[in-house]
Motif scaffolding. Structure first.
Motif, PDB file in Angstrom:
ATOM      1  N   GLY A 139       2.171  22.071  15.438  1.00 31.03           N
ATOM      2  CA  GLY A 139       1.039  21.462  14.749  1.00 31.03           C
ATOM      3  C   GLY A 139       1.382  20.967  13.356  1.00 31.03           C
ATOM      4  N   ILE A 140       0.760  19.853  12.981  1.00 31.54           N
ATOM      5  CA  ILE A 140       0.865  19.297  11.625  1.00 31.54           C
ATOM      6  C   ILE A 140      -0.544  18.981  11.168  1.00 31.54           C
ATOM      7  N   GLU A 141      -0.933  19.503   9.997  1.00 33.91           N
ATOM      8  CA  GLU A 141      -2.327  19.383   9.568  1.00 33.91           C
ATOM      9  C   GLU A 141      -2.420  19.266   8.047  1.00 33.91           C
ATOM     10  N   ASP A 142      -3.330  18.416   7.604  1.00 36.78           N
ATOM     11  CA  ASP A 142      -3.606  18.230   6.176  1.00 36.78           C
ATOM     12  C   ASP A 142      -2.351  17.783   5.425  1.00 36.78           C
ATOM     13  N   VAL A 143      -1.911  16.593   5.744  1.00 29.90           N
ATOM     14  CA  VAL A 143      -0.795  15.957   5.036  1.00 29.90           C
ATOM     15  C   VAL A 143      -1.370  14.833   4.188  1.00 29.90           C
ATOM     16  N   ARG A 144      -1.010  14.811   2.908  1.00 33.48           N
ATOM     17  CA  ARG A 144      -1.520  13.810   1.978  1.00 33.48           C
ATOM     18  C   ARG A 144      -0.344  13.072   1.341  1.00 33.48           C
ATOM     19  N   ALA A 145      -0.472  11.768   1.203  1.00 36.14           N
ATOM     20  CA  ALA A 145       0.583  10.986   0.561  1.00 36.14           C
ATOM     21  C   ALA A 145      -0.065   9.898  -0.270  1.00 36.14           C
ATOM     22  N   GLU A 146       0.471   9.669  -1.455  1.00 36.33           N
ATOM     23  CA  GLU A 146      -0.086   8.637  -2.320  1.00 36.33           C
ATOM     24  C   GLU A 146       0.976   8.098  -3.272  1.00 36.33           C
TER      25      GLU A 146
ATOM     26  N   ARG B  80      -2.549   4.116  -1.334  1.00 37.19           N
ATOM     27  CA  ARG B  80      -1.769   3.469  -2.396  1.00 37.19           C
ATOM     28  C   ARG B  80      -0.285   3.395  -2.057  1.00 37.19           C
ATOM     29  N   MET B  81      -0.007   2.698  -0.957  1.00 36.36           N
ATOM     30  CA  MET B  81       1.373   2.396  -0.594  1.00 36.36           C
ATOM     31  C   MET B  81       1.665   0.930  -0.869  1.00 36.36           C
ATOM     32  N   THR B  82       2.836   0.659  -1.413  1.00 33.48           N
ATOM     33  CA  THR B  82       3.324  -0.709  -1.603  1.00 33.48           C
ATOM     34  C   THR B  82       4.595  -0.848  -0.777  1.00 33.48           C
ATOM     35  N   MET B  83       4.612  -1.871   0.093  1.00 32.49           N
ATOM     36  CA  MET B  83       5.719  -2.020   1.035  1.00 32.49           C
ATOM     37  C   MET B  83       6.302  -3.427   0.958  1.00 32.49           C
ATOM     38  N   LYS B  84       7.627  -3.490   0.878  1.00 27.75           N
ATOM     39  CA  LYS B  84       8.316  -4.771   0.762  1.00 27.75           C
ATOM     40  C   LYS B  84       9.419  -4.846   1.821  1.00 27.75           C
ATOM     41  N   THR B  85       9.264  -5.797   2.719  1.00 26.81           N
ATOM     42  CA  THR B  85      10.190  -6.036   3.830  1.00 26.81           C
ATOM     43  C   THR B  85      10.136  -4.867   4.815  1.00 26.81           C
ATOM     44  N   MET B  86       9.249  -5.006   5.793  1.00 28.33           N
ATOM     45  CA  MET B  86       9.013  -3.962   6.785  1.00 28.33           C
ATOM     46  C   MET B  86       9.034  -4.568   8.185  1.00 28.33           C
ATOM     47  N   LYS B  87       9.462  -3.760   9.145  1.00 26.00           N
ATOM     48  CA  LYS B  87       9.327  -4.184  10.537  1.00 26.00           C
ATOM     49  C   LYS B  87       7.911  -3.913  11.025  1.00 26.00           C
ATOM     50  N   TRP B  88       7.439  -2.693  10.801  1.00 26.92           N
ATOM     51  CA  TRP B  88       6.061  -2.316  11.096  1.00 26.92           C
ATOM     52  C   TRP B  88       5.480  -1.594   9.882  1.00 26.92           C
ATOM     53  N   VAL B  89       4.214  -1.847   9.585  1.00 29.12           N
ATOM     54  CA  VAL B  89       3.538  -1.059   8.563  1.00 29.12           C
ATOM     55  C   VAL B  89       3.068   0.262   9.169  1.00 29.12           C
ATOM     56  N   PHE B  90       2.374   0.176  10.309  1.00 24.93           N
ATOM     57  CA  PHE B  90       1.864   1.372  10.993  1.00 24.93           C
ATOM     58  C   PHE B  90       2.502   1.469  12.376  1.00 24.93           C
ATOM     59  N   TRP B  91       2.934   2.680  12.711  1.00 27.81           N
ATOM     60  CA  TRP B  91       3.549   2.877  14.026  1.00 27.81           C
ATOM     61  C   TRP B  91       3.188   4.265  14.531  1.00 27.81           C
ATOM     62  N   MET B  92       2.581   4.319  15.692  1.00 30.46           N
ATOM     63  CA  MET B  92       2.297   5.578  16.374  1.00 30.46           C
ATOM     64  C   MET B  92       2.894   5.480  17.770  1.00 30.46           C
TER      65      MET B  92
ATOM     66  N   MET C 295       1.587  17.724   0.202  1.00 36.25           N
ATOM     67  CA  MET C 295       1.332  16.574  -0.666  1.00 36.25           C
ATOM     68  C   MET C 295       2.644  15.868  -0.956  1.00 36.25           C
ATOM     69  N   ILE C 296       2.660  14.544  -0.715  1.00 33.92           N
ATOM     70  CA  ILE C 296       3.815  13.691  -1.018  1.00 33.92           C
ATOM     71  C   ILE C 296       3.330  12.617  -1.980  1.00 33.92           C
ATOM     72  N   ARG C 297       3.963  12.495  -3.147  1.00 40.16           N
ATOM     73  CA  ARG C 297       3.490  11.486  -4.088  1.00 40.16           C
ATOM     74  C   ARG C 297       4.647  10.943  -4.942  1.00 40.16           C
ATOM     75  N   ARG C 298       4.453   9.707  -5.360  1.00 38.06           N
ATOM     76  CA  ARG C 298       5.437   9.010  -6.203  1.00 38.06           C
ATOM     77  C   ARG C 298       6.830   9.066  -5.580  1.00 38.06           C
ATOM     78  N   LEU C 299       6.887   8.519  -4.376  1.00 41.07           N
ATOM     79  CA  LEU C 299       8.126   8.476  -3.598  1.00 41.07           C
ATOM     80  C   LEU C 299       8.595   7.036  -3.477  1.00 41.07           C
ATOM     81  N   THR C 300       9.904   6.808  -3.653  1.00 43.13           N
ATOM     82  CA  THR C 300      10.510   5.511  -3.365  1.00 43.13           C
ATOM     83  C   THR C 300      11.494   5.698  -2.220  1.00 43.13           C
TER      84      THR C 300
END
Length: 482
Positions: A308-315, A345-357, A285-290
């Motif tokens: 493997g990476i499984e069940d990662v949550r961020a808010e 619930r992500m807020t992003m200001k000045t980004m090159k990409w929002v989503f990248w895979m 769980m990752i939360r309230r990160l700047t």
């Protein structure tokens, strides 16, 4: 007349002397009162301790010049005897404490005063060499071993590294220059690395100028990282903030990170070595990160993800001037999986990409990887996001014959920069759905009019861990000698 004047002068001098003496006594008394206050205080942690000592009890000198490596290790070795008797805590008082690497012990707390600064030694001989991680097969900077981290622990139970926002300064410029000029034969040290351990708390500290990664819990479980301020020049190489690696049940919260690489990088081993080791990162769980990182991601999954990476949550994430919001990095030869990822619930200001895979990340440890080891990327959920001043909404590149599947993006509004790309979604070898997303996604992510993408309702066990009110009271050591 002269006699009276002389007597008057002597009286004045005597009076001034008395005032000066009283002033000195008052100052000395205030200092004593201050020292007495520092002999006891309260703080919060997941575990409290029955025994206490100050670093100065072991001959340490906080002048920024005297090397204190032996004092740190002597203190910890001495306090380790109390592991089965309520544990022990070591207080680092105000001062600048130059030190090389030292090892922690179980049932132990390291506490830094708000005006304490741990200064990492610039003498490379103060950083012993250790073996590469078995899930990596080699060092990340060089094929050989690696320098041990400044604060290191392995096979520990119940360890706390905390403080009143005291500082750990890696003085990393020396290492950055060596890395850039190709002078390293071994991998750079990290600031804090805890291996093969259980019940770990790292909290309420300022970490600055790490030689490489800042916090690296690896092969560990039940880890809490909270209240960290992590800073390094955004041009510094590989100064990742927090890298949970092949670890289970991890909570990262209330952290502020400015770095020269990913703010959070989730990992689990590299190609054939990670596959063989077979230890995933699961339950994070990752939360309230700047996060501020102009050339990297807020949260990166991989590229070393072969276990493997499984069940990662961020808010509740804030990204400012960061290359990408969430990035999945993998390639042919990695094997492993990234699945059941939930971000909201992500807020992003000045980004090159929002989503990248990225399915073509490359970067193999050696030429012995299996070209048929294909990664499985599935169940990726993003919801309730707002971004502004964005160059491109998404770059989603799966692997031919091995598409990334189960992608869900809902309730996302992306405001474009004046220099935004004409094509906002670049999608290849992916499958998924969207709902209420602006600008309109690519055809491979059709709108299905969903309400929201999935996010687990049950908490991870680590979220239920209770924080306790602890106290420190200095125990003056009797009979200790070095």
């Amino acid at each position: 007349m002269e006699l009276r004047r002389s007597q008057r002068t002597n009286h004045i001098i005597d009076a001034v002397s008395v005032l000066l003496v009283l002033g000195l006594l008052a100052t000395r008394g205030a200092e004593c009162r201050k020292d007495r206050i520092l002999d006891s205080f309260e703080y919060t942690a997941v575990s409290c301790r029955a025994h206490s000592a100050s670093l100065t009890d072991f001959g340490a000198v906080g002048d920024g010049v005297t090397l204190n490596t032996k004092a740190f290790q002597a203190a910890i070795d001495h306090l380790s005897q109390f592991a089965s008797d309520g544990g022990a805590q070591l207080f680092v008082p105000r001062g600048r404490w130059l030190t090389g690497s030292f090892n922690l012990t179980s049932h132990f707390t390291l506490y830094l005063h708000k005006d304490a600064v741990l200064l990492a030694s610039q003498d490379v001989s103060e950083w012993p060499l250790i073996e590469p991680l078995p899930s990596y097969g080699r060092g990340r900077d060089a094929p050989g071993g690696r320098y041990i981290s400044l604060i290191f622990g392995t096979n520990l139970t119940d360890v706390v590294i905390t403080g009143d926002n005291g500082t750990i300064d890696g003085q990393g410029d020396l290492w950055w220059q060596k890395y850039r000029s190709g002078q390293l034969n071994y991998t750079r040290p990290y600031l804090i690395e805890i291996m093969y351990s259980d019940q770990v708390q790292i909290s309420n500290l300022a970490l600055v100028n790490s030689p490489s990664w800042n916090v690296h819990p690896v092969y560990s479980s039940n880890v809490i990282v909270q209240g960290l301020t992590i800073t390094a020049p955004v041009t510094s190489p590989n100064t990742d903030g927090i890298n949970p690696d092949s670890s289970t049940n991890v909570l990262i919260e209330d952290c502020y990170i400015v770095s020269g690489d990913d703010c959070i990088a989730v990992k689990s081993g590299w190609d054939q070595y990670g596959i063989a080791f077979g230890m995933p990162t699961k339950g994070l769980m990752i939360r309230r990160l700047t996060c501020i990182s102009p050339d990297s991601a807020v949260i990166a999954l991989g590229s070393e993800m072969s276990g493997g990476i499984e069940d990662v949550r961020a808010e509740d994430i804030l990204a400012i001037n960061t290359e990408s919001g969430v990035r999945i990095k993998t390639s042919v030869g990695r094997g492993g999986y990234v699945k059941d990822i939930y971000v909201r619930r992500m807020t992003m200001k000045t980004m090159k990409w929002v989503f990248w895979m990225t399915g073509n990340y490359g970067s193999h440890p050696d030429g012995n990887f299996d070209p048929n080891a294909l990664p499985a990327i599935q169940g990726i959920n993003y919801g309730d996001m707002v971004a502004e001043n964005v160059t491109m909404a998404a770059r989603l590149e799966g692997i031919a014959g091995d598409p990334f599947t189960g992608i869900c993006i809902s309730n996302v509004t992306i405001g474009l920069a004046a220099t935004a790309k004409k094509v906002q979604w670049n999608c290849t070898n992916i499958e998924g759905i969207t709902s209420d997303v602006t600008p309109q996604p690519c055809e491979l992510l059709p709108d299905q009019a969903l309400t929201n993408c999935a996010f687990p309702t049950e908490c991870l066990p680590v979220e239920a861990v209770q924080i306790q009110a602890c106290s420190y009271k200095r125990n003056y050591l009797i009979g200790y000698s070095d």
